[in-house]
Design a protein around this motif. Structure first.
Motif, mmCIF file in Angstrom:
data_model
loop_
_atom_site.group_PDB
_atom_site.id
_atom_site.type_symbol
_atom_site.label_atom_id
_atom_site.label_comp_id
_atom_site.label_asym_id
_atom_site.label_seq_id
_atom_site.Cartn_x
_atom_site.Cartn_y
_atom_site.Cartn_z
ATOM 1 N N PHE A 324 -6.852 1.333 -1.379
ATOM 2 C CA PHE A 324 -6.559 2.683 -0.899
ATOM 3 C C PHE A 324 -5.300 2.670 -0.036
ATOM 4 O O PHE A 324 -4.425 3.543 -0.162
ATOM 5 N N ALA A 325 -5.174 1.651 0.827
ATOM 6 C CA ALA A 325 -3.969 1.531 1.653
ATOM 7 C C ALA A 325 -2.733 1.332 0.786
ATOM 8 O O ALA A 325 -1.667 1.896 1.063
ATOM 9 N N ALA A 326 -2.863 0.534 -0.285
ATOM 10 C CA ALA A 326 -1.727 0.300 -1.183
ATOM 11 C C ALA A 326 -1.330 1.577 -1.916
ATOM 12 O O ALA A 326 -0.152 1.769 -2.239
ATOM 13 N N ASP A 327 -2.290 2.461 -2.190
ATOM 14 C CA ASP A 327 -1.983 3.750 -2.810
ATOM 15 C C ASP A 327 -1.179 4.642 -1.867
ATOM 16 O O ASP A 327 -0.289 5.383 -2.291
ATOM 17 N N ILE A 328 -1.514 4.571 -0.578
ATOM 18 C CA ILE A 328 -0.948 5.497 0.408
ATOM 19 C C ILE A 328 0.397 5.016 0.941
ATOM 20 O O ILE A 328 1.328 5.803 1.114
ATOM 21 N N LEU A 329 0.514 3.718 1.195
ATOM 22 C CA LEU A 329 1.653 3.188 1.925
ATOM 23 C C LEU A 329 2.816 2.796 1.016
ATOM 24 O O LEU A 329 2.597 2.382 -0.125
ATOM 25 N N PRO A 330 4.054 2.874 1.510
ATOM 26 C CA PRO A 330 5.196 2.327 0.761
ATOM 27 C C PRO A 330 5.088 0.815 0.690
ATOM 28 O O PRO A 330 4.460 0.174 1.537
ATOM 29 N N ALA A 336 2.311 -5.641 6.378
ATOM 30 C CA ALA A 336 1.784 -5.245 7.691
ATOM 31 C C ALA A 336 0.367 -4.706 7.567
ATOM 32 O O ALA A 336 -0.502 -5.011 8.389
ATOM 33 N N ALA A 337 0.108 -3.899 6.525
ATOM 34 C CA ALA A 337 -1.240 -3.372 6.313
ATOM 35 C C ALA A 337 -2.226 -4.490 6.021
ATOM 36 O O ALA A 337 -3.396 -4.430 6.432
#
Length: 392
Positions: A324-330, A336-337
């Motif tokens: 989900f983080a990979a979907d949202i973040l550049p 860092a995430a």
């Protein structure tokens, strides 16, 4: 020539992925074995449950410390060397557990195992995340999570090796780590992550990751709390309500088995229906199952079913949250995430055994699972307030 080169790159990528899967199975095995085996051995030595829980948390204190330097260390030495260093550290520690018995020595060895496991997990999961095309992210990350879950769920079976002597579980897993280390040294390429453009500071990248994807980063915290608490506190809880060590060894893997059964379906459904919806439903459902666990008392089959159901729903939390983080973040914020997720996992893993140990110390064993259930339900409801569209 170009077709041949493309085929070779694809083959090498697939080979590297399979080696990383093998590495993460071994890492899961080490954690899944050490938590319950050491908890049982300390309980049998008469160590209090609060000290037992604190000792279990040492593994995650080491992991927490490694997380703080993981990104810079990876940038300096690369994926292969960081994974090999982690495997070597765990291997040596496993050999020392039977030779250095005692609460203080095991605390220090668990710190070292935590550092090694964190190095392995950080490098392997980031490498998989970066090499996976977005259209296959849900599937590949789910398979990666399944592999860790497979190792972790098989780990408690090592309890049965105690009948051959206290050294037996440690020696068996040490041999496996040696074989995996040799595979990594021989076959993995010496790869490095991309340099961060623009010279943006680490603290600022962490802050941006939080501001854009805070809901996607919480699952790692809950997963670490659940995993460590279940594997360190449940053996003590089980012994006190009347289960034998063999019954505990048989029950614990079912939380992982549930996760294995639902990991891939949940990953595919998250691609289809949205990861946020799946996280909300899984959190509420898994939380209810954990909250009901004390009602099963010492009845084997109801306990097995509830552990399997709860583990099935929340066993994907780390991988689903990271996807989900990979979907949202550049893309430039993914390292860092990944650090933040590892940080959260370690923090949750430190809190889980400690909080559970205190609840057991004061005679409220059912509170271990009541609190766990409440945290997951609250997370599910919190998802109704999160809107990833705000990142634009």
């Amino acid at each position: 020539m170009s077709d041949r080169h493309s085929t070779s790159v694809h083959h090498n990528s697939k080979r590297n992925y399979m080696i990383l899967i093998t590495v993460i199975i071994a890492a899961g095995l080490s954690q899944g074995l050490l938590l319950p085996v050491l908890s049982i051995l300390l309980e049998q030595k008469g160590v209090t449950s609060s000290i037992n829980g604190l000792n279990a948390a040492a593994l995650y204190i080491g992991s927490f410390g490694m997380t703080l330097v993981a990104e810079r260390t990876l940038g300096a030495i690369g994926f292969k060397k960081l994974i090999a260093a982690g495997l070597s550290l765990v291997f040596v520690s496993l050999l020392l557990f039977p030779l250095l018995p005692g609460v203080k020595a095991w605390f220090l060895l668990r710190l070292l195992v935590g550092i090694g496991d964190a190095a392995i997990n950080y490098a392997a999961q980031l490498w998989v995340l970066l090499m996976t095309p977005s259209e296959h992210r849900g599937r590949n990350i789910s398979l990666y999570g399944m592999s860790y879950g497979l190792g972790f769920s098989l780990g408690p079976l090592g309890i049965s090796l105690l009948r051959f002597g206290q050294a037996a579980p440690f020696l068996v897993i040490a041999v496996l780590f040696l074989l995996v280390l040799l595979l990594v040294a021989a076959k993995l390429p010496d790869s490095h992550p991309e340099k961060v453009a623009g010279g943006e500071g680490q603290a600022r990248r962490f802050g941006r990751s939080y501001s854009l994807a805070w809901y996607a980063l919480i699952p790692a915290l809950l997963y670490g709390y659940m995993e460590a608490s279940l594997n360190s506190n449940f053996p003590v809880y089980g012994l006190r309500i009347g289960y034998t060590a063999d019954q505990i060894a048989a029950l614990l893997p079912f939380a992982g088995i549930g996760g294995l059964l639902l990991q891939l379906p949940l990953g595919i459904w998250s691609d289809r229906y949205g990861r946020q919806k799946i996280l909300i439903l899984s959190g509420v459902g898994g939380g209810l199952a954990f909250a009901l666990l004390p009602l099963a008392a010492d009845r084997f089959l109801p306990t097995l079913v509830l552990l399997m159901f709860a583990g099935g729903l929340v066993g994907s939390f780390f991988s689903l949250g990271l996807s989900f983080a990979a979907d949202i973040l550049p893309r430039n914020l993914l390292p860092a995430a990944n650090v933040v997720s590892s940080f959260h996992y370690s923090l949750g893993s430190i809190l889980g055994p400690g909080v559970g140990g205190l609840l057991l110390e004061y005679g409220w064993g059912s509170g271990v699972f009541g609190l766990m259930g409440l945290l997951y339900i609250m997370f599910g409801l919190l998802g109704l307030l999160f809107s990833p569209r705000q990142r634009i």
